[in-house]
Design a protein around this motif. Structure first.
Motif, short mmCIF file in Angstrom:
data_model
loop_
_atom_site.label_atom_id
_atom_site.label_comp_id
_atom_site.label_asym_id
_atom_site.label_seq_id
_atom_site.Cartn_x
_atom_site.Cartn_y
_atom_site.Cartn_z
N GLY A 26 102.33 -4.55 138.80
CA GLY A 26 102.67 -5.90 139.19
C GLY A 26 103.11 -6.78 138.03
N GLY A 27 103.03 -6.26 136.82
CA GLY A 27 103.55 -7.02 135.70
C GLY A 27 102.69 -7.16 134.47
N PRO A 28 101.35 -7.19 134.56
CA PRO A 28 100.55 -7.39 133.35
C PRO A 28 100.70 -6.25 132.34
CG PRO A 28 99.17 -7.59 135.30
CD PRO A 28 100.51 -7.10 135.74
N THR A 29 100.65 -6.61 131.08
CA THR A 29 100.67 -5.64 129.99
C THR A 29 99.25 -5.46 129.49
OG1 THR A 29 102.87 -6.36 129.34
CG2 THR A 29 101.58 -5.19 127.68
N LEU A 30 98.82 -4.24 129.30
CA LEU A 30 97.49 -3.96 128.78
C LEU A 30 97.56 -3.92 127.26
CD1 LEU A 30 94.62 -3.34 129.68
CD2 LEU A 30 95.25 -0.92 129.79
N ILE A 31 96.83 -4.82 126.61
CA ILE A 31 96.87 -4.97 125.16
C ILE A 31 95.74 -4.17 124.51
CG2 ILE A 31 96.75 -6.63 123.25
CD1 ILE A 31 99.21 -6.99 125.00
N ASP A 32 96.03 -3.50 123.41
CA ASP A 32 95.02 -2.77 122.67
C ASP A 32 93.94 -3.74 122.20
OD1 ASP A 32 93.79 -1.79 120.05
OD2 ASP A 32 94.84 0.00 120.74
N PRO A 33 92.66 -3.48 122.52
CA PRO A 33 91.61 -4.44 122.19
C PRO A 33 91.21 -4.46 120.72
CG PRO A 33 90.65 -2.50 123.19
CD PRO A 33 92.15 -2.32 123.24
N VAL A 34 91.69 -3.52 119.93
CA VAL A 34 91.33 -3.49 118.52
C VAL A 34 92.48 -3.99 117.66
CG1 VAL A 34 90.65 -1.99 116.59
CG2 VAL A 34 89.72 -1.58 118.87
N HIS A 35 93.70 -3.54 117.95
CA HIS A 35 94.81 -3.84 117.06
C HIS A 35 95.80 -4.87 117.57
CE1 HIS A 35 93.49 -0.56 114.56
NE2 HIS A 35 93.47 0.23 115.61
N GLY A 36 95.88 -5.10 118.88
CA GLY A 36 96.95 -5.94 119.38
C GLY A 36 96.57 -7.31 119.91
N TRP A 37 95.28 -7.58 120.07
CA TRP A 37 94.90 -8.81 120.75
C TRP A 37 95.20 -10.07 119.96
CZ3 TRP A 37 91.25 -12.22 118.97
CH2 TRP A 37 90.38 -11.77 117.97
N ARG A 38 95.16 -10.01 118.64
CA ARG A 38 95.42 -11.22 117.85
C ARG A 38 96.87 -11.69 118.00
NH1 ARG A 38 92.32 -7.75 115.04
NH2 ARG A 38 90.27 -8.43 114.38
N GLN A 39 97.79 -10.75 117.97
CA GLN A 39 99.20 -11.10 118.13
C GLN A 39 99.45 -11.65 119.54
OE1 GLN A 39 97.95 -8.29 116.92
NE2 GLN A 39 99.00 -7.72 115.05
N ALA A 40 98.84 -11.03 120.54
CA ALA A 40 99.00 -11.52 121.92
C ALA A 40 98.42 -12.92 122.06
CB ALA A 40 98.33 -10.56 122.90
N LEU A 41 97.30 -13.17 121.42
CA LEU A 41 96.67 -14.49 121.49
C LEU A 41 97.55 -15.56 120.85
CD1 LEU A 41 94.13 -16.02 122.34
CD2 LEU A 41 93.19 -15.55 120.08
N LEU A 42 98.16 -15.23 119.73
CA LEU A 42 99.05 -16.19 119.06
C LEU A 42 100.27 -16.53 119.92
CD1 LEU A 42 98.98 -14.90 115.39
CD2 LEU A 42 98.01 -17.04 116.26
N ALA A 43 100.74 -15.56 120.69
CA ALA A 43 101.93 -15.76 121.52
C ALA A 43 101.60 -16.35 122.88
CB ALA A 43 102.65 -14.43 121.70
N ALA A 44 100.33 -16.43 123.23
CA ALA A 44 99.93 -16.82 124.59
C ALA A 44 99.95 -18.33 124.80
CB ALA A 44 98.53 -16.31 124.88
N ASP A 45 100.28 -18.69 126.02
CA ASP A 45 100.11 -20.06 126.49
C ASP A 45 100.06 -20.04 128.00
OD1 ASP A 45 103.52 -21.15 125.85
OD2 ASP A 45 102.78 -19.50 127.01
N PRO A 46 98.99 -20.30 128.63
CA PRO A 46 97.62 -20.52 128.14
C PRO A 46 96.83 -19.22 128.10
CG PRO A 46 97.67 -20.97 130.47
CD PRO A 46 99.08 -20.57 130.07
#
Length: 74
Positions: A26-46
């Motif tokens: 349906g569209g969500p991307t699963l982010i790696d919980p160790v290496h990728g979450w910081r970059q996803a958080l910086l790009a997120a709104d909200p």
């Protein structure tokens, strides 16, 4: 939309991906919980978060945070 799951629930990447396969189509991307979450958080709104580190890091940063209580069903 991106999803970051707690690292302790990853019994194996294949198992998590299989369980979330229908939702991911349906569209969500699963982010790696160790290496990728910081970059996803910086790009997120909200950010929608529970009581975990991702929500706390979002609250400490400049992005908007909508807290979610996982104990409540909606």
């Amino acid at each position: 939309m991106a999803v970051v799951l707690h690292p302790n629930i990853w019994h194996g990447p294949g198992q998590i991906r299989a369980r979330l396969d229908r939702a991911r189509r349906g569209g969500p991307t699963l982010i790696d919980p160790v290496h990728g979450w910081r970059q996803a958080l910086l790009a997120a709104d909200p950010v929608l978060g529970d009581f975990g580190a991702v929500a706390y890091h979002s609250a400490a940063g400049s992005g908007p945070l909508s807290p979610v209580d996982p104990r409540r069903s909606t």
